[in-house]
Design a protein around this motif. Structure first.
Motif, PDB file in Angstrom:
ATOM      1  N   ARG A   1       0.834  -1.209   0.000  1.00 45.22           N
ATOM      2  CA  ARG A   1       0.000   0.000   0.000  1.00 45.22           C
ATOM      3  C   ARG A   1       0.864   1.254   0.000  1.00 45.22           C
ATOM      4  O   ARG A   1       0.576   2.223  -0.703  1.00 45.22           O
ATOM      5  CB  ARG A   1      -0.931  -0.014   1.207  1.00 45.22           C
ATOM      6  N   VAL A   2       1.924   1.214   0.785  1.00 47.76           N
ATOM      7  CA  VAL A   2       2.850   2.356   0.822  1.00 47.76           C
ATOM      8  C   VAL A   2       3.490   2.566  -0.548  1.00 47.76           C
ATOM      9  O   VAL A   2       3.554   3.686  -1.069  1.00 47.76           O
ATOM     10  CB  VAL A   2       3.940   2.132   1.886  1.00 47.76           C
ATOM     11  N   ASP A   3       3.938   1.455  -1.155  1.00 42.02           N
ATOM     12  CA  ASP A   3       4.587   1.552  -2.457  1.00 42.02           C
ATOM     13  C   ASP A   3       3.618   2.002  -3.549  1.00 42.02           C
ATOM     14  O   ASP A   3       3.990   2.730  -4.466  1.00 42.02           O
ATOM     15  CB  ASP A   3       5.198   0.201  -2.835  1.00 42.02           C
ATOM     16  N   LEU A   4       2.365   1.551  -3.452  1.00 41.67           N
ATOM     17  CA  LEU A   4       1.362   1.963  -4.431  1.00 41.67           C
ATOM     18  C   LEU A   4       1.096   3.460  -4.356  1.00 41.67           C
ATOM     19  O   LEU A   4       0.917   4.118  -5.383  1.00 41.67           O
ATOM     20  CB  LEU A   4       0.062   1.188  -4.219  1.00 41.67           C
ATOM     21  N   LYS A   5       1.063   3.997  -3.139  1.00 38.07           N
ATOM     22  CA  LYS A   5       0.883   5.448  -2.984  1.00 38.07           C
ATOM     23  C   LYS A   5       2.050   6.197  -3.606  1.00 38.07           C
ATOM     24  O   LYS A   5       1.867   7.208  -4.285  1.00 38.07           O
ATOM     25  CB  LYS A   5       0.742   5.801  -1.507  1.00 38.07           C
ATOM     26  N   GLU A   6       3.253   5.681  -3.392  1.00 38.63           N
ATOM     27  CA  GLU A   6       4.439   6.305  -3.981  1.00 38.63           C
ATOM     28  C   GLU A   6       4.397   6.214  -5.500  1.00 38.63           C
ATOM     29  O   GLU A   6       4.760   7.148  -6.203  1.00 38.63           O
ATOM     30  CB  GLU A   6       5.712   5.620  -3.455  1.00 38.63           C
ATOM     31  N   LEU A   7       3.932   5.062  -5.990  1.00 39.87           N
ATOM     32  CA  LEU A   7       3.829   4.878  -7.441  1.00 39.87           C
ATOM     33  C   LEU A   7       2.820   5.844  -8.043  1.00 39.87           C
ATOM     34  O   LEU A   7       3.073   6.444  -9.095  1.00 39.87           O
ATOM     35  CB  LEU A   7       3.429   3.437  -7.750  1.00 39.87           C
ATOM     36  N   ASN A   8       1.684   6.018  -7.380  1.00 40.11           N
ATOM     37  CA  ASN A   8       0.672   6.953  -7.880  1.00 40.11           C
ATOM     38  C   ASN A   8       1.209   8.375  -7.920  1.00 40.11           C
ATOM     39  O   ASN A   8       0.970   9.121  -8.881  1.00 40.11           O
ATOM     40  CB  ASN A   8      -0.586   6.883  -7.011  1.00 40.11           C
ATOM     41  N   ARG A   9       1.926   8.762  -6.862  1.00 44.97           N
ATOM     42  CA  ARG A   9       2.514  10.110  -6.833  1.00 44.97           C
ATOM     43  C   ARG A   9       3.530  10.272  -7.961  1.00 44.97           C
ATOM     44  O   ARG A   9       3.564  11.303  -8.651  1.00 44.97           O
ATOM     45  CB  ARG A   9       3.171  10.368  -5.474  1.00 44.97           C
ATOM     46  N   ALA A  10       4.363   9.243  -8.133  1.00 39.02           N
ATOM     47  CA  ALA A  10       5.386   9.306  -9.185  1.00 39.02           C
ATOM     48  C   ALA A  10       4.749   9.371 -10.567  1.00 39.02           C
ATOM     49  O   ALA A  10       5.193  10.117 -11.450  1.00 39.02           O
ATOM     50  CB  ALA A  10       6.312   8.100  -9.083  1.00 39.02           C
ATOM     51  N   LEU A  11       3.674   8.584 -10.779  1.00 36.20           N
ATOM     52  CA  LEU A  11       2.990   8.577 -12.073  1.00 36.20           C
ATOM     53  C   LEU A  11       2.293   9.907 -12.345  1.00 36.20           C
ATOM     54  O   LEU A  11       2.267  10.384 -13.484  1.00 36.20           O
ATOM     55  CB  LEU A  11       1.978   7.434 -12.127  1.00 36.20           C
ATOM     56  N   ASN A  12       1.714  10.516 -11.302  1.00 34.78           N
ATOM     57  CA  ASN A  12       1.067  11.820 -11.475  1.00 34.78           C
ATOM     58  C   ASN A  12       2.085  12.884 -11.880  1.00 34.78           C
ATOM     59  O   ASN A  12       1.815  13.726 -12.746  1.00 34.78           O
ATOM     60  CB  ASN A  12       0.359  12.232 -10.187  1.00 34.78           C
ATOM     61  N   LYS A  13       3.253  12.847 -11.255  1.00 38.70           N
ATOM     62  CA  LYS A  13       4.303  13.806 -11.599  1.00 38.70           C
ATOM     63  C   LYS A  13       4.814  13.546 -13.015  1.00 38.70           C
ATOM     64  O   LYS A  13       5.100  14.487 -13.765  1.00 38.70           O
ATOM     65  CB  LYS A  13       5.446  13.712 -10.586  1.00 38.70           C
ATOM     66  N   LEU A  14       4.929  12.271 -13.366  1.00 37.99           N
ATOM     67  CA  LEU A  14       5.356  11.923 -14.725  1.00 37.99           C
ATOM     68  C   LEU A  14       4.342  12.413 -15.745  1.00 37.99           C
ATOM     69  O   LEU A  14       4.705  12.948 -16.797  1.00 37.99           O
ATOM     70  CB  LEU A  14       5.531  10.408 -14.836  1.00 37.99           C
TER      71      LEU A  14
ATOM     72  N   ARG B   1      10.407   7.418 -11.737  1.00 36.86           N
ATOM     73  CA  ARG B   1      11.132   8.652 -11.389  1.00 36.86           C
ATOM     74  C   ARG B   1      12.263   8.913 -12.375  1.00 36.86           C
ATOM     75  O   ARG B   1      12.502  10.065 -12.768  1.00 36.86           O
ATOM     76  CB  ARG B   1      11.676   8.546  -9.968  1.00 36.86           C
ATOM     77  N   ASP B   2      12.963   7.855 -12.760  1.00 35.83           N
ATOM     78  CA  ASP B   2      14.030   8.013 -13.763  1.00 35.83           C
ATOM     79  C   ASP B   2      13.447   8.487 -15.094  1.00 35.83           C
ATOM     80  O   ASP B   2      14.049   9.317 -15.790  1.00 35.83           O
ATOM     81  CB  ASP B   2      14.765   6.681 -13.967  1.00 35.83           C
ATOM     82  N   ALA B   3      12.269   7.943 -15.439  1.00 33.38           N
ATOM     83  CA  ALA B   3      11.607   8.350 -16.685  1.00 33.38           C
ATOM     84  C   ALA B   3      11.233   9.825 -16.631  1.00 33.38           C
ATOM     85  O   ALA B   3      11.358  10.548 -17.625  1.00 33.38           O
ATOM     86  CB  ALA B   3      10.371   7.495 -16.927  1.00 33.38           C
ATOM     87  N   ARG B   4      10.770  10.271 -15.475  1.00 36.95           N
ATOM     88  CA  ARG B   4      10.413  11.689 -15.310  1.00 36.95           C
ATOM     89  C   ARG B   4      11.631  12.583 -15.525  1.00 36.95           C
ATOM     90  O   ARG B   4      11.545  13.623 -16.189  1.00 36.95           O
ATOM     91  CB  ARG B   4       9.830  11.917 -13.914  1.00 36.95           C
ATOM     92  N   ASP B   5      12.777  12.174 -14.985  1.00 31.97           N
ATOM     93  CA  ASP B   5      14.007  12.944 -15.194  1.00 31.97           C
ATOM     94  C   ASP B   5      14.382  12.968 -16.672  1.00 31.97           C
ATOM     95  O   ASP B   5      14.838  13.994 -17.194  1.00 31.97           O
ATOM     96  CB  ASP B   5      15.156  12.335 -14.372  1.00 31.97           C
ATOM     97  N   ALA B   6      14.176  11.825 -17.350  1.00 33.46           N
ATOM     98  CA  ALA B   6      14.486  11.760 -18.785  1.00 33.46           C
ATOM     99  C   ALA B   6      13.573  12.678 -19.576  1.00 33.46           C
ATOM    100  O   ALA B   6      14.005  13.331 -20.534  1.00 33.46           O
ATOM    101  CB  ALA B   6      14.359  10.310 -19.279  1.00 33.46           C
ATOM    102  N   VAL B   7      12.300  12.744 -19.185  1.00 37.66           N
ATOM    103  CA  VAL B   7      11.339  13.615 -19.876  1.00 37.66           C
ATOM    104  C   VAL B   7      11.729  15.085 -19.669  1.00 37.66           C
ATOM    105  O   VAL B   7      11.667  15.895 -20.602  1.00 37.66           O
ATOM    106  CB  VAL B   7       9.905  13.367 -19.367  1.00 37.66           C
ATOM    107  N   LYS B   8      12.134  15.426 -18.446  1.00 41.32           N
ATOM    108  CA  LYS B   8      12.573  16.801 -18.175  1.00 41.32           C
ATOM    109  C   LYS B   8      13.762  17.166 -19.068  1.00 41.32           C
ATOM    110  O   LYS B   8      13.841  18.282 -19.595  1.00 41.32           O
ATOM    111  CB  LYS B   8      12.963  16.948 -16.704  1.00 41.32           C
ATOM    112  N   SER B   9      14.678  16.219 -19.214  1.00 40.10           N
ATOM    113  CA  SER B   9      15.824  16.450 -20.086  1.00 40.10           C
ATOM    114  C   SER B   9      15.367  16.630 -21.534  1.00 40.10           C
ATOM    115  O   SER B   9      15.889  17.481 -22.270  1.00 40.10           O
ATOM    116  CB  SER B   9      16.802  15.271 -19.983  1.00 40.10           C
TER     117      SER B   9
END
Length: 256
Positions: free
Chosen positions: A36-49, A117-125
């Motif tokens: 559940r903790v990891d899923l919340k983190e995943l949702n936050r990461a996906l929203n930012k992505l 998160r790595d994908a988000r950094d790649a998108v920013k680049s």
């Protein structure tokens, strides 16, 4: 008299079984809690992505659809990498949690969060790469607008012409932080470009249109920048050529 151990052994076995059941249940509850903790983190990461991905696609659209430029190769690879993550289904996530699927057996949910998160950094680049291309376009188009303004100064600054130039420049200034959709911007840019091209927008075109010498164009550039020039700075050829152009004849003034 021998001690009867059968009953005692049975009780101990039942206690051991209950202990194992408790350990299994406690372990399962811990896994569920962590999931559940990891899923919340995943949702936050996906929203930012998703947020940066929306900006990414907007800027790519401006570069390719509005200005007709090619997508940089590094940006193409970034898009493919991100798409593979975005296409994950709920079943894929469940498989990661269960850690049962053969293709995902070495991957945990927390590791997938790191991938996002790595994908988000790649998108920013990727956004920075695209924006650098757009900034090159900005520089070129701003130069065109400045040249058009300079020509207008010597042929007479009509309000209509200056408005077209200002609209053209305002659009160019907006492309790094746009407010409109790519479709709307494409249509707007087509109209602005058409209106802009109907003006005197470059010195070489102005020279050819009026059959002027390069020296006369150089003199007109000085005039547009300084506002006035001394007659002894002009050649007789430049003066004669300027007088022959109706747009110049009506705006140039001579003082003694």
């Amino acid at each position: 008299m021998a001690i009867q151990t059968t009953s005692l052994d049975s009780k101990l076995a039942r206690l051991d079984e209950k202990a194992n059941e408790y350990d299994s249940r406690a372990n399962t509850e811990a896994r569920v809690k962590q999931a559940r903790v990891d899923l919340k983190e995943l949702n936050r990461a996906l929203n930012k992505l998703e947020t940066v991905l929306s900006e990414f696609e907007q800027q790519v659209g401006i570069l390719t659809e509005v200005f007709g430029k090619a997508i940089p190769s590094e940006v193409i690879s970034t898009r493919k990498k991100v798409q593979s993550l975005v296409d994950y289904s709920q079943d894929d996530i469940v498989n990661i949690i269960d850690n049962d699927a053969q293709t995902l057996s070495a991957q945990t949910l927390s590791a997938h969060v790191d991938d996002v998160r790595d994908a988000r950094d790649a998108v920013k680049s990727g956004i920075r790469t695209v924006n650098n291309r757009l900034k090159d376009i900005q520089q070129s188009k701003r130069s065109n607008a400045s040249t058009a303004e300079n020509i207008q100064r010597v042929v007479g600054e009509s309000q209509e012409a200056m408005k077209k130039i200002n609209d053209y420049r305002s659009f160019i200034n907006s492309i790094i932080n746009p407010r409109d959709s790519v479709t709307h911007m494409k249509k707007q840019w087509q109209g602005l470009t058409k209106a802009f091209e109907n003006l005197n927008t470059d010195w070489d075109g102005f020279r050819q249109r009026h059959n002027l010498s390069h020296q006369t164009i150089d003199d007109l550039k000085k005039l547009s920048q300084k506002g006035e020039v001394d007659l002894d700075e002009l050649s007789s050829q430049s003066i004669n050529e300027m007088i022959e152009v109706p747009e110049l004849r009506s705006t140039l003034k001579m003082s003694i």
